[in-house]
Write an enzyme that holds these catalytic residues in place. Sequence first.
Site, mmCIF file in Angstrom:
data_model
loop_
_atom_site.group_PDB
_atom_site.id
_atom_site.type_symbol
_atom_site.label_atom_id
_atom_site.label_comp_id
_atom_site.label_asym_id
_atom_site.label_seq_id
_atom_site.Cartn_x
_atom_site.Cartn_y
_atom_site.Cartn_z
ATOM 1 N N GLY A 14 0.836 -1.185 0.000
ATOM 2 C CA GLY A 14 0.000 0.000 0.000
ATOM 3 C C GLY A 14 0.872 1.236 0.000
ATOM 4 C CB CYS A 15 0.424 4.492 1.639
ATOM 5 S SG CYS A 15 1.317 6.014 1.960
ATOM 6 C CG PHE A 16 5.913 4.662 -1.192
ATOM 7 C CD1 PHE A 16 5.591 5.928 -0.756
ATOM 8 C CD2 PHE A 16 6.234 4.503 -2.541
ATOM 9 C CE1 PHE A 16 5.588 7.019 -1.594
ATOM 10 C CE2 PHE A 16 6.241 5.592 -3.398
ATOM 11 C CZ PHE A 16 5.914 6.857 -2.919
#
Length: 181
Positions: A14-16
């Site tokens: 997901g969001c890094f």
Amino acid sequence: MTTVKTEVATFAGGCFWCMVKPFDEMPGIVSVISGYTGGKSINPVYEEIKKGDSGHYEAVQIEFDPELFPYTRLLELYWPQIDPTDDGGQFFDRGSQYRTAIFYHNDQQRKLAESSRKELEESGRFKKPIVTEILPAMIFYPAEDYHQAFYKKNPEKYKQERVESGRDAHIKEYWGAEYTK
């Protein structure tokens, strides 16, 4: 002088922004870089990735010393950071760029990742099937500088992102508060 032999691991979760801190600053971790992998364009930029049609994943690439921090320990840290049953993104980040995947760099990593996924499937921890893919590593493109070490540069926004996205609540429910960072 002894030379440390390091290895590389690549994880999409997901969001890094939320995938760096759990691994960063651990003994044996040399670096954690936010970036993009798995897509069709060369040298992608964030504006292209966020549209969701490039085929890239937001991912982190971790350089580590396997003597101090073995790959199996990386896997143990990876699974609690994600919802491995969601194939449409992660938490409030939706789209193919936010899918989960383990990108293996050699056959040993592949075997360990497959074994780890099987163990998680058999644990009964999740009611839905595990959909996180295990794929061969592809070219990794570091993200723009403002994405690197985001949790250090923007600690309040980072904390807010984790809470509002539902990531911390999910981690606490399935793994326990010690995994929320």
